[in-house]
Motif scaffolding. Structure first.
Motif, PDB file in Angstrom:
ATOM      1  N   LYS A  51       0.819  -1.213   0.000  1.00  0.00           N
ATOM      2  CA  LYS A  51       0.000   0.000   0.000  1.00  0.00           C
ATOM      3  C   LYS A  51       0.853   1.263   0.000  1.00  0.00           C
ATOM      4  O   LYS A  51       0.528   2.204  -0.721  1.00  0.00           O
ATOM      5  CB  LYS A  51      -0.968   0.013   1.183  1.00  0.00           C
TER       6      LYS A  51
ATOM      7  N   ILE B 235     -14.584   5.597   8.341  1.00  0.00           N
ATOM      8  CA  ILE B 235     -14.446   4.296   7.687  1.00  0.00           C
ATOM      9  C   ILE B 235     -15.641   3.450   8.099  1.00  0.00           C
ATOM     10  O   ILE B 235     -15.895   3.283   9.289  1.00  0.00           O
ATOM     11  CB  ILE B 235     -13.141   3.576   8.087  1.00  0.00           C
TER      12      ILE B 235
ATOM     13  N   ILE C 297     -15.158   4.823   2.623  1.00  0.00           N
ATOM     14  CA  ILE C 297     -14.277   5.709   3.375  1.00  0.00           C
ATOM     15  C   ILE C 297     -14.542   7.129   2.891  1.00  0.00           C
ATOM     16  O   ILE C 297     -14.714   7.355   1.688  1.00  0.00           O
ATOM     17  CB  ILE C 297     -12.779   5.328   3.230  1.00  0.00           C
TER      18      ILE C 297
ATOM     19  N   SER D 178     -16.690   0.779  -2.009  1.00  0.00           N
ATOM     20  CA  SER D 178     -16.208  -0.516  -2.472  1.00  0.00           C
ATOM     21  C   SER D 178     -17.304  -1.561  -2.369  1.00  0.00           C
ATOM     22  O   SER D 178     -18.108  -1.538  -1.426  1.00  0.00           O
ATOM     23  CB  SER D 178     -15.014  -0.968  -1.627  1.00  0.00           C
TER      24      SER D 178
ATOM     25  N   ARG E 189     -13.134  -3.061   3.145  1.00  0.00           N
ATOM     26  CA  ARG E 189     -12.115  -2.764   2.132  1.00  0.00           C
ATOM     27  C   ARG E 189     -11.082  -1.752   2.631  1.00  0.00           C
ATOM     28  O   ARG E 189      -9.923  -1.792   2.249  1.00  0.00           O
ATOM     29  CB  ARG E 189     -12.801  -2.244   0.855  1.00  0.00           C
ATOM     30  N   PHE E 190     -11.495  -0.813   3.488  1.00  0.00           N
ATOM     31  CA  PHE E 190     -10.625   0.289   3.884  1.00  0.00           C
ATOM     32  C   PHE E 190     -10.165   0.130   5.328  1.00  0.00           C
ATOM     33  O   PHE E 190     -10.909  -0.356   6.179  1.00  0.00           O
ATOM     34  CB  PHE E 190     -11.366   1.621   3.703  1.00  0.00           C
TER      35      PHE E 190
ATOM     36  N   ASP F  80      -5.257   3.117   4.667  1.00  0.00           N
ATOM     37  CA  ASP F  80      -5.955   3.847   3.602  1.00  0.00           C
ATOM     38  C   ASP F  80      -6.328   5.239   4.093  1.00  0.00           C
ATOM     39  O   ASP F  80      -6.173   6.225   3.365  1.00  0.00           O
ATOM     40  CB  ASP F  80      -7.223   3.103   3.169  1.00  0.00           C
TER      41      ASP F  80
END
Length: 161
Positions: A11, A95, A116, A134, A139-140, A144
């Motif tokens: 990432k 989030i 997010i 997403s 996902r986050f 992130d």
């Protein structure tokens, strides 16, 4: 400008590339709409498992839909309403691991499962939010959030220059 989708091992590598490309986008023009349009395209292109990426801008006391990539979305959001309105009100990244369990989520795409939202502040004042959805639950994460907060900072620097 020719941005191609790349593959990264981590990432931090991915977001370092996104930050670099966003700085180039900002250097290319002085027009905010052009920067936000290309930034939403960059986020949609580079982030895996994303079905909506864009901006809501603070205007006349509300969040108004700005440049985005994805399905059509709600045009106006009251401050405090939904995840975007909460991020705008609190000036804190939000989030949501599962939007279906979130009591104030505003649904635009039934395929979305997580979200997010990162506030963009310019000179300490709300400019808008980055909103990314997403179809994947959870996902986050905090990484992130940190990296997208840097995206917000790059945009803020562009706006205030």
């Amino acid at each position: 400008m020719d941005i191609e989708q790349k593959t990264f091992d981590t990432k931090p590598e991915l977001y370092s590339y996104i930050h670099e490309q966003l700085r180039l986008i900002c250097a290319e023009t002085s027009d905010e709409t052009a920067v936000l349009a290309n930034a939403s395209g960059l986020l949609m292109l580079e982030l895996d498992e994303v079905n909506w990426a864009g901006f809501y801008l603070f205007k006349n006391g509300k969040l108004i839909l700005g440049p985005f990539q994805g399905k059509p979305a709600v045009a106006e959001i009251e401050i405090g309403a939904g995840v975007c309105g909460t991020a705008a009100q609190t000036h804190e990244t939000q989030i949501v691991e599962d939007v279906h369990t979130c009591c104030n989520h505003i649904t635009c795409d039934f395929a979305t499962n997580s979200e997010i939202v990162v506030p963009i502040l310019a000179n300490g004042e709300l400019y808008g939010v980055i909103d990314i959805d997403s179809p994947v639950n959870s996902r986050f994460d905090s990484e992130d959030a940190k990296e997208l907060e840097e995206v917000a900072n790059i945009i803020s620097d562009f706006i205030t220059k």
